[in-house]
Enzyme design. Structure first.
Site: not given
Ligand code: GLN
Length: 524
Positions: A76, A171, A195
């Protein structure tokens, strides 16, 4: 014959049926064929071929091999990679070339992997769709699967071409799509509120969030330091266990990693179900849960019961507060983390130079998207002297209560929890972006973020297809540092559901990737 899983690919390499260079070229051609998915921000073709050639030599000369020697992986784009641009999908870091490797990246290299590239994400990992990236949204490979296309043709009246695809979740959507589309065998994601698990679930692959502190965060560009964990995305549970064995362990560069040495493990084929007690948290019957996930969830519970496990209903009473609590803690840590991006040290720097303050402000306005700016604003509000106790300290207390709920349940003899990973199958892109990022995250992370707040390990396992022909999965949440038990049970479940025979045939030479079923894919 090449394998569809890491284990099979590693075996094929060792048997000499394929060379690392051939495997790398195969994955590169998959990356090219699926470039429309937008899974990669950077494809490191030249470096990958060099690394593969090095691996070729190790294999042909009979030199000692790494555990992942010659295996194509993707990372990532919020992990530092020495000499390879690391953007966090943000204007702020575009062009930034880190001088060092994140610990997880270094550990992968130490075992001989071939890095195919850096994967797409929501800017700074803030999101749950992989739709908020300066490089554009990631498309779910399943949007191009025969099952989805056929069912859509029958039941769907959407004619607009643009809307003809579904999101990956996020994400780490680029990482999940990269594995799902067969462009690599392992992809590293990050998991702060879900994410890794959310996109893995939507893309029909396995997503593991290890216990907080088991895998080093050094070099993972922070979102929420107290919750961030590198995540592992693979095509099967066994592969996740193998990669965890490579990545886990103390790191002097990350003081939150545990001191105890980690013993890599192999997962058994059989388990004694009569000794297993699985909890079903009643609060996870959340509003908006699709009937398909609900029935999959109860089918899975029945399967465990039929096999001799004990299934009990448990209560995690503070679950309903998790969304708000996460919001306060996340944005507060974001506000402090993002302070480092000021236009001076690295990344974007505005042309505005009236004063240092004006340069800071303009840099941040130009460099961050409105999601990041919004979170910084909220976080700074919660951290104001007059608000600190009312919001930030209170959220920390609620976080403790959420964590204690799990402690109580696990203290009562329950080994792990079985829950949904997501509310439903992946949303259509145009529908998804109607809501703002915050609302979407609040909906998408409902089953995943408690594990982050409590620091617990959790894994999503693909289980079946929805009526739209899209993957559905379930999540197991375990006790801290009980990954072996968690993965053993997850593997049993994976075998029972046999999702891979349904959707991801094991032989990537034939057609292991969903999009290959689509007639229209070549014309895209
Ligand atoms: N959806 C969550 C956020 O926007 C989790 C993001 C993540 O795990 N990086 O913060």
């Amino acid at each position: 014959m090449l394998g569809g899983t890491l284990r099979e690919a590693a075996a094929a390499l060792r048997r000499g049926q394929v060379t690392p260079t051939e495997l790398c070229q195969k994955c590169l051609s998959f990356i090219r064929e699926t470039s429309f998915l937008n899974a990669y921000i950077t494809v490191t073709e030249e470096a990958a071929l060099k690394q593969a050639a090095e691996a070729d030599k190790r294999f042909s000369r009979g030199q000692p091999l790494g555990l992942l020697d010659g295996i194509p992986v993707a990372v990532k784009d919020n992990f530092s990679t020495k000499g390879v641009e690391t953007t966090c999908a943000s204007r702020m870091l575009k062009g930034y070339i880190p001088p060092y490797n994140a610990t997880v990246v270094q550990k992968l290299y130490d075992q001989g992997v071939v890095l195919m590239g850096k994967t797409n994400l929501d800017e700074f990992a803030m999101g749950s769709g992989s739709t908020d990236s300066i490089f554009g949204p990631v498309k779910n490979p399943w949007s191009y699967s025969k099952s989805y296309q056929e069912r859509r043709a029958v039941g769907c009246d959407i004619s607009d071409e643009e809307s003809d695809w579904v999101i990956t979740g996020g994400s780490s959507g680029g990482s999940a799509a990269a594995v799902s589309a067969g462009t690599c065998y392992v992809a590293i994601g990050s998991d702060t509120g879900g994410s890794t698990r959310n996109p893995a679930c939507h893309c029909g692959v396995v997503g593991l969030k290890p216990t907080y502190g088991l895998v080093s965060r050094h070099g993972l560009i922070p979102l929420v330091n107290s919750m961030d964990v590198p995540g592992i995305i693979t095509r099967c549970v066994d592969d996740a266990a193998t990669v965890l064995g490579v990545l886990a362990g103390h790191d002097s560069q990350d003081s939150t990693t545990v001191q105890d040495p980690f013993e890599p493990f192999k997962l058994p084929e059989e388990i004694d179900m009569s000794k297993l007690c699985i909890g079903i948290p009643k609060e996870y019957h959340a509003p908006g849960l699709s009937t398909e996930i609900l029935s999959l969830w109860s089918k899975a519970a029945d399967m465990f019961e039929d096999a001799g496990a004990k299934i009990v209903e448990v209560s995690l009473p503070h679950t309903p507060y998790s969304i708000v609590c996460y919001h306060v803690l996340c944005t507060s840590e974001v506000a402090s983390n993002m302070a480092r991006f000021d236009g001076l040290e690295y990344g974007h720097r505005s042309e505005v130079d009236d004063s240092t303050e004006a340069m800071y402000a303009a840099t941040r306005r130009e460099g961050f998207n409105d999601v990041v700016r919004g979170r910084i604003l909220s976080g700074n509000f919660f951290l104001l002297k007059q608000n600190y106790e009312r919001y930030f300290l209170k959220a920390q207390k609620v976080r403790r209560l959420i964590a204690n709920d799990f402690v109580k349940v696990f203290g009562s003899g329950v080994h792990m929890l079985l829950t949904p990973t997501t509310l439903g199958d992946a949303a259509n892109y145009l529908e998804f972006i109607q809501e703002d990022n915050r609302t979407r995250s609040a909906q998408e992370d409902v089953f995943t973020q408690c594990a982050n707040m409590a620091g617990l390990p959790a894994i999503t396992v693909p289980a079946s297809l929805s009526s739209r022909g899209l993957p559905l999965g379930l999540q197991f949440i375990g006790q801290s540092f009980c990954e072996q038990q968690l993965l053993t049970v997850a593997k049993w479940f994976e075998k029972k559901m046999d999702f891979s025979s349904l959707a991801l045939p094991r032989n990537i030479e034939k057609s292991s990737v969903p999009w290959q079923h689509s007639k229209s894919v070549s014309s895209l």
